[in-house]
Design a protein around this motif. Structure first.
Motif, PDB file in Angstrom:
ATOM      1  N   MET A   1       1.506  46.280  41.221  1.00 55.71           N
ATOM      2  CA  MET A   1       2.621  45.589  41.853  1.00 55.71           C
ATOM      3  C   MET A   1       3.449  44.780  40.856  1.00 55.71           C
ATOM      4  SD  MET A   1       2.682  46.635  44.921  1.00 55.71           S
ATOM      5  CE  MET A   1       2.036  48.199  44.314  1.00 55.71           C
ATOM      6  N   LYS A   2       2.812  44.128  39.906  1.00 57.58           N
ATOM      7  CA  LYS A   2       3.564  43.319  38.945  1.00 57.58           C
ATOM      8  C   LYS A   2       4.491  44.199  38.120  1.00 57.58           C
ATOM      9  CE  LYS A   2       3.063  39.833  35.321  1.00 57.58           C
ATOM     10  NZ  LYS A   2       2.108  39.003  34.535  1.00 57.58           N
ATOM     11  N   TYR A   3       3.989  45.315  37.654  1.00 57.06           N
ATOM     12  CA  TYR A   3       4.809  46.223  36.857  1.00 57.06           C
ATOM     13  C   TYR A   3       5.951  46.804  37.689  1.00 57.06           C
ATOM     14  CZ  TYR A   3       6.181  50.406  34.283  1.00 57.06           C
ATOM     15  OH  TYR A   3       6.901  51.377  33.634  1.00 57.06           O
TER      16      TYR A   3
ATOM     17  N   ALA B   1       7.933  35.981  45.127  1.00 51.18           N
ATOM     18  CA  ALA B   1       6.695  35.741  45.874  1.00 51.18           C
ATOM     19  C   ALA B   1       5.465  36.036  45.025  1.00 51.18           C
ATOM     20  CB  ALA B   1       6.680  36.596  47.137  1.00 51.18           C
ATOM     21  N   TYR B   2       5.587  36.998  44.108  1.00 52.65           N
ATOM     22  CA  TYR B   2       4.427  37.360  43.282  1.00 52.65           C
ATOM     23  C   TYR B   2       3.934  36.162  42.481  1.00 52.65           C
ATOM     24  CZ  TYR B   2       1.450  39.674  39.859  1.00 52.65           C
ATOM     25  OH  TYR B   2       0.379  40.032  39.082  1.00 52.65           O
TER      26      TYR B   2
ATOM     27  N   THR C   1       9.982  39.640  45.776  1.00 56.97           N
ATOM     28  CA  THR C   1       9.065  40.452  44.996  1.00 56.97           C
ATOM     29  C   THR C   1       7.761  40.663  45.760  1.00 56.97           C
ATOM     30  OG1 THR C   1       8.189  38.506  43.838  1.00 56.97           O
ATOM     31  CG2 THR C   1      10.028  39.681  42.795  1.00 56.97           C
ATOM     32  N   THR C   2       7.075  41.752  45.439  1.00 60.25           N
ATOM     33  CA  THR C   2       5.843  42.116  46.133  1.00 60.25           C
ATOM     34  C   THR C   2       4.669  41.349  45.556  1.00 60.25           C
ATOM     35  OG1 THR C   2       6.673  44.326  46.600  1.00 60.25           O
ATOM     36  CG2 THR C   2       4.288  44.024  46.687  1.00 60.25           C
TER      37      THR C   2
ATOM     38  N   ILE D   1      -7.218  40.979  39.767  1.00 60.94           N
ATOM     39  CA  ILE D   1      -6.344  41.924  40.461  1.00 60.94           C
ATOM     40  C   ILE D   1      -6.203  43.205  39.652  1.00 60.94           C
ATOM     41  CG2 ILE D   1      -3.989  42.295  41.328  1.00 60.94           C
ATOM     42  CD1 ILE D   1      -3.818  39.231  41.720  1.00 60.94           C
ATOM     43  N   GLN D   2      -6.165  43.084  38.336  1.00 63.37           N
ATOM     44  CA  GLN D   2      -5.939  44.235  37.470  1.00 63.37           C
ATOM     45  C   GLN D   2      -7.190  45.075  37.236  1.00 63.37           C
ATOM     46  OE1 GLN D   2      -2.928  45.127  36.429  1.00 63.37           O
ATOM     47  NE2 GLN D   2      -2.011  43.364  37.453  1.00 63.37           N
TER      48      GLN D   2
END
Length: 318
Positions: free
Chosen positions: A229-231, A265-266, A184-185, A209-210
């Motif tokens: 990135m999470k989404y 990884a996220y 994951t990113t 981050i958001q």
């Protein structure tokens, strides 16, 4: 105030939530254990020969993705005793070709292809004939619909590769793997120069981050889309899940479905706003090596262990 990059780095140990209860042990890195696990015989022989013979070509692990994937490749290569330079990444990007390292006494080949959008996935699968593919959709932002079109095309290539890999390795004395792993990113961390230690509380670090205003200090910072990135990780995981063999109902259908693993990884590196390169380029995305990305190589070992266990293979993990 900038962090003095000449000062020694603090080191930290990852402790899983269940480790204190003895339910989960996050093993320390051991190169010999890694090599043994990758290339050991599939029969019940008590001796493990890690040397590639004339009959057995090396096991190939292909890393395909952007510059953060290069950091994962670099970490694993260095942990296996190899030297890696940024010139190799630049050469891969310029020539549209993978770079390789021979490890584990010639029994394992590591390959890296700089491919920010996975458009050259099929090329890598054909040329390198990998046994394990570690892919990442990267931080070069694309609209959701474009990302999913690309991912669905990638899944089609991986399904064909996995079926062909299994068929071509039938009868081999070694486990063929034929396994794709989605890493994951992980996002960068705005204002990373203000952090000197990990932040375990995601409810504190994720809002930074958001918050889009935090990117105003960077040139083209509003184009980073780290907050997406999470989404988008979720979108990619859902696309893979829809092709998973777990949804198949017949043997013939299962052969056409993709079997894969996810390396998250996220979830882990979001907790490491410290350890970034920073410097004159104010790089809050990439990390220093050795450094936080080394945990990904340890996670890779556990990911492969988990997959092997699911295949009901006999192996002593101690």
């Amino acid at each position: 105030e900038r962090r003095d990059l000449n000062l020694p780095w603090n080191t930290y140990q990852w402790i899983p939530h269940d480790e204190r209860d003895g339910k989960c042990v996050f093993s320390k890195w051991n190169a010999t254990t890694f090599c043994d696990m990758i290339v050991h015989n599939t029969n019940n022989s008590s001796s493990i020969d890690n040397t590639a013979t004339k009959e057995e070509v090396p096991i190939t692990i292909s890393f395909i993705g952007d510059s953060t994937t290069f950091q994962h490749y670099s970490s694993l290569a260095m942990l296996l005793g190899q030297t890696v330079t940024e010139r190799e990444q630049h050469a891969s990007r310029k020539n549209h070709q993978s770079v390789t390292k021979s490890t584990c006494h010639g029994a394992v080949t590591l390959s890296y292809l700089r491919d920010d959008t996975l458009d050259m996935m099929n090329q890598e699968l054909i040329l390198q004939k990998p046994n394990i593919v570690i892919l990442n959709t990267g931080l070069h932002y694309r609209r959701d619909d474009i990302l999913l079109r690309s991912m669905n095309r990638t899944i089609t290539f991986l399904e064909k590769w996995q079926n062909n890999c299994r068929k071509s390795s039938f009868g081999s004395r070694r486990l063929p793997w034929c396994l794709p792993i989605l890493r994951t990113t992980m996002p960068g961390h705005p204002h990373c120069d203000t952090y000197t230690e990990p932040q375990n509380n995601l409810s504190i670090i994720e809002p930074t981050i958001q918050t889009i205003a935090n990117y105003a200090q960077y040139k083209n910072g509003f184009n980073f889309h780290w907050w997406d990135m999470k989404y988008q990780n979720g979108l990619v995981e859902n696309a893979l899940s829809s092709s998973s063999s777990s949804t198949a109902t017949t043997t013939s259908t299962m052969m056409d479905r993709l079997e894969y693993e996810i390396l998250d990884a996220y979830e882990v590196l979001t907790r490491r706003p410290d350890g970034h390169m920073w410097g004159n380029n104010k790089d809050c995305l990439h990390y220093c090596l050795p450094g936080p990305p080394d945990v990904l190589s340890r996670m890779l070992v556990h990911t492969l262990m988990r997959w092997k266990a699911s295949q009901h293979l006999d192996y002593d993990w101690s």
